[in-house]
Design an enzyme around this catalytic site. Structure first.
Site, PDB file in Angstrom:
ATOM      1  N   ASN A  94      -4.333   7.618   7.065  1.00 10.19           N
ATOM      2  CA  ASN A  94      -4.378   7.330   5.641  1.00 10.19           C
ATOM      3  C   ASN A  94      -5.417   8.273   5.055  1.00 10.19           C
ATOM      4  O   ASN A  94      -6.571   8.234   5.473  1.00 10.19           O
ATOM      5  CB  ASN A  94      -4.796   5.855   5.448  1.00 10.19           C
ATOM      6  N   GLY A  95      -5.000   9.132   4.114  1.00  7.92           N
ATOM      7  CA  GLY A  95      -5.950  10.086   3.534  1.00  7.92           C
ATOM      8  C   GLY A  95      -5.293  11.435   3.344  1.00  7.92           C
ATOM      9  O   GLY A  95      -4.075  11.563   3.455  1.00  7.92           O
ATOM     10  N   HIS A 141      -2.806   3.659 -38.958  1.00  7.31           N
ATOM     11  CA  HIS A 141      -3.271   5.048 -38.870  1.00  7.31           C
ATOM     12  C   HIS A 141      -2.327   5.927 -38.055  1.00  7.31           C
ATOM     13  O   HIS A 141      -2.706   7.002 -37.627  1.00  7.31           O
ATOM     14  CB  HIS A 141      -4.681   5.089 -38.280  1.00  7.31           C
ATOM     15  N   ARG A 177       0.810  -1.228   0.000  1.00 11.60           N
ATOM     16  CA  ARG A 177       0.000   0.000   0.000  1.00 11.60           C
ATOM     17  C   ARG A 177       0.839   1.272   0.000  1.00 11.60           C
ATOM     18  O   ARG A 177       0.313   2.369  -0.112  1.00 11.60           O
ATOM     19  CB  ARG A 177      -0.917   0.010   1.230  1.00 11.60           C
ATOM     20  N   TRP A 215       2.670   6.027   1.739  1.00 10.16           N
ATOM     21  CA  TRP A 215       2.761   6.450   0.338  1.00 10.16           C
ATOM     22  C   TRP A 215       2.622   7.965   0.391  1.00 10.16           C
ATOM     23  O   TRP A 215       1.551   8.489   0.699  1.00 10.16           O
ATOM     24  CB  TRP A 215       1.643   5.811  -0.481  1.00 10.16           C
ATOM     25  N   GLU A 247      -3.570  -4.492 -21.565  1.00 12.88           N
ATOM     26  CA  GLU A 247      -3.148  -5.033 -20.264  1.00 12.88           C
ATOM     27  C   GLU A 247      -1.687  -5.510 -20.317  1.00 12.88           C
ATOM     28  O   GLU A 247      -0.924  -5.303 -19.376  1.00 12.88           O
ATOM     29  CB  GLU A 247      -4.098  -6.167 -19.843  1.00 12.88           C
ATOM     30  N   LYS A 279      -0.953  -0.336  -4.104  1.00 12.44           N
ATOM     31  CA  LYS A 279      -1.980  -1.312  -4.470  1.00 12.44           C
ATOM     32  C   LYS A 279      -3.389  -0.725  -4.406  1.00 12.44           C
ATOM     33  O   LYS A 279      -4.207  -0.996  -5.273  1.00 12.44           O
ATOM     34  CB  LYS A 279      -1.861  -2.512  -3.524  1.00 12.44           C
ATOM     35  N   GLU A 292       4.381  -0.977 -15.771  1.00  7.46           N
ATOM     36  CA  GLU A 292       4.371  -0.702 -14.334  1.00  7.46           C
ATOM     37  C   GLU A 292       5.446  -1.441 -13.568  1.00  7.46           C
ATOM     38  O   GLU A 292       5.929  -0.926 -12.556  1.00  7.46           O
ATOM     39  CB  GLU A 292       2.991  -0.892 -13.709  1.00  7.46           C
ATOM     40  N   LYS A 328       1.181  -4.026 -17.864  1.00  6.15           N
ATOM     41  CA  LYS A 328       1.989  -4.865 -16.975  1.00  6.15           C
ATOM     42  C   LYS A 328       3.473  -4.553 -17.168  1.00  6.15           C
ATOM     43  O   LYS A 328       4.215  -4.406 -16.210  1.00  6.15           O
ATOM     44  CB  LYS A 328       1.760  -6.368 -17.240  1.00  6.15           C
TER      45      LYS A 328
END
Ligand code: AGP
Length: 614
Positions: A100-101, A510, A27, A74, A487, A609, A494, A491
């Site tokens: 957290n926030g 194009h 997290r 984070w 996807e 996450k 990241e 992957k």
């Protein structure tokens, strides 16, 4: 974002809190800290970077106390420095907080407190919370719950908070406001736990209570009470969590991501189990609470999600439109509410979210609720906000997903949408019995097909050795496999920090074709399906410009080897379910390339996450 763990009981708190933080490190990993309380004194250890640094610090300077709080950060406000790490302590040293926030009005509150003589030690928004609580107690409030309530009433924004104090050392107070992240209370025997997410405390208890927004709890060793922020007592429901704590550890694998990729045959089986009757071929999704009348009235489905979950929604659109003949819109959670969307009570808004806590997706759900739409969610985290906000939900049953890069949640959420499409088709009468039987039989084969796709691991690993030094990649797919190109590119981006783009193959001519030269690997999803010939001509176009082509092909395809530089063969799969099989080697490719580049696979830089900020 950010992880919180707290403990009160008869054991030493620090090891329990730090172990719990280890399971929440996905997290956020900019810094970590822990505070314990003993004999009227709060003792804190904090360090920048990953939890390993905090562990070493605590090993060198041990902490003692049977009540404690911890945090893995984070960073939002203030650089990832030690003085900005949580827990934050009040100026007088009596209160300590993890959070957290985002405190949206923190500058204004900081000014106000400064004017009253409060000295701040950090650049964080969080510190105003702890200083405010101390300030409230100076006005004569002697109860920690009440002081916290009065302090948080001044905050704007969304928050999950835990407070510990020498004033009442027999309790912790925790608050949830809005969608900054969950607060789970773990109920033990003579001990209690608090955590942002279930895996942190699952080893100790499976009995949990989840706070709703604008609720707070006072947690003592042998009791807890929940109330609203207005002081109204809440009779909180106790949930028993089915997860097995073993599934939250790496086991024989080097990384959680690798383990989670290899778990997919099992997690897909768990997603199907109990929902399909293989004798009657009926699909049953009891938690969705969908009635035949409702299914028949439906005008539209709007899927809202972010990142990988959004790509899952793009795949699901094919299922629902095809099987239930219902129009599906797919939108980013982060964009949806800015469009003044047209909704009514016969439109279902479906949120797809692994964490169930992505703030943008939750905001889209709230918009849907506000406009009287039916609200559904597909979620992995049991008890999460998206599960509780919805009128009905389908759980992914993937088990804890710890790697920041989502893998098994992607495939299980696709399977959930396949089940949803079947259920809708059944109730709306848009599927004949023969079609339903055929689709259910196809689904039954999926775990085995995914298992066989995993056998490509060796080939993919060798291929990664040829590719890991390139700096740009193009991923091409068509139809239902276009989202898989997106996807695959996500992957790679990241976890290996390589620039990659996913494109619908037909769009290459194009514009993006101008990028192709001998420095550009082009990964083409070219199974022998209804679009095979078109994909072959796109591969030829890429080869003609010098591109290095890697094809995902069907076993037994004898033509493709003469067209592409490298081929990864996969078992033939029913076209609708082929995305679930095709994504497996792309997950493995990103994994092996990232590992060869020495990247931090499970905790890529700048990511978290659960994204609980807008
Ligand atoms: C996936 O690999 C990502 N880390 C990310 O895109 C993720 O899918 C997104 O943040 C949505 O998360 P959610 O499913 O928990 O809502």
């Amino acid at each position: 974002m950010c992880g919180i763990v707290a403990y009160i009981g008869g054991q030493e708190a620090a090891p329990i809190v730090i172990d719990g933080l280890g399971r929440l490190e996905y997290r956020g990993y900019d810094s970590a800290g822990v505070a314990v309380l003993r004999d009227g004194k709060i003792d804190i250890r904090r360090d920048v970077g990953k939890l390993v640094n905090l562990r070493s610090k605590v090993a060198a300077q041990p902490l003692a106390g049977q009540i404690g709080i911890g945090h893995t950060r984070w960073a939002t406000h203030g650089a990832p420095a030690e003085h900005n790490a949580h827990p934050h302590i009040s100026m007088g040293g009596a209160f300590v907080v993890v959070h957290n926030g985002i405190v949206e009005n923190y500058l204004e509150l900081k000014e106000e407190l400064r004017a009253q003589g409060v000295a701040f030690q950090s650049e964080t928004d969080t510190e105003v919370i702890v200083q405010l609580i101390e300030h409230v107690t100076r006005q004569g409030v002697t109860d920690l719950t009440e002081a916290t309530r009065q302090a948080v009433a001044r905050l704007r924004g969304a928050h999950a908070i835990v407070v510990m104090s020498v004033m009442q050392p027999d309790r912790l107070v925790t608050v949830r406001i809005g969608n900054a992240g969950g607060v789970a209370l773990g109920l033990g025997d003579g001990e209690m736990y608090i955590a942002s997410d279930i895996p942190a405390i699952l080893e100790y208890t499976r009995r949990m209570v989840f706070l709703e927004s604008r609720q707070m709890a006072t947690v003592c060793r042998n009791s807890f009470s929940v109330q609203t922020l207005d002081g109204v007592p809440v009779d909180a429901e106790i949930h028993t969590i089915p997860y097995d704590p073993i599934s939250a550890v790496k086991g024989e694998y080097k990384h959680f991501m690798q383990k989670e990729i290899f778990e997919q045959p099992r997690s897909i089986t768990d997603t199907i189990r109990g929902r399909v009757d293989f004798e009657t071929f009926a699909v049953n999704l009891p938690d969705l609470k969908l009635t035949q009348a409702q299914a028949r009235r439906l005008q539209r489905v709007v899927t809202v999600a972010c990142g990988t979950s959004y790509y899952s929604g793009l795949v699901g659109k094919f299922f629902i439109e095809h099987m239930a003949r219902l129009h599906v819109e797919v939108d980013y959670g982060s964009e949806y509410r800015y469009r003044d969307p047209i909704l009514n009570e016969d439109i279902a808004v479906l949120a797809i979210t692994q964490s169930g806590e992505t703030v943008d997706t939750l905001a889209a759900l709230e918009e849907a609720r506000h406009k009287h739409a039916i609200v559904w969610s597909i979620v992995n985290a049991i008890g999460s906000q998206a599960m509780r906000l919805a009128d009905g939900y389908i759980s992914m049953n993937a088990g804890p997903e710890i790697g920041v890069a989502s893998t098994k949640a992607f495939t299980t959420s696709i399977v959930d949408q396949y089940l949803l499409a079947l259920a809708l088709g059944q109730l709306r009468g848009t599927l004949s019995d023969a079609q339903r039987i055929a689709y259910v039989n196809d689904l039954a084969k999926l775990p085995d097909l995914v298992g066989r796709a995993l056998e490509s691991d060796k080939t993919v690993q060798e291929l990664a050795h040829h590719l890991y030094k390139f700096t740009n990649f193009l991923f091409l797919g068509r139809g239902i496999n276009y989202p898989i190109a997106l996807e695959g590119a996500l992957k790679l981006k990241e976890i290996s920090y390589i620039h990659a783009e996913g494109y619908p193959a037909g769009e290459m001519k194009h514009g993006p074709i101008a990028l192709i030269d001998e420095q550009m690997p082009v990964l083409a999803i070219a199974q022998q399906d209804s679009l095979y010939e078109k994909m072959i001509s796109q591969i030829e176009q890429a080869k003609a410009r010098g591109g290095i082509v890697i094809a995902l092909a069907t076993e037994g395809d004898t033509l493709i080897a003469s067209k592409a530089d490298y081929v990864i063969y996969l078992p033939a799969a029913p076209e609708l379910l082929s995305p679930v099989v095709n994504v497996v080697p792309l997950q493995l490719l990103a994994y092996h390339i990232a590992a060869l580049r020495g990247a931090d696979v499970d905790q890529p830089r700048n990511l978290a996450k659960s994204v609980t900020v807008e």
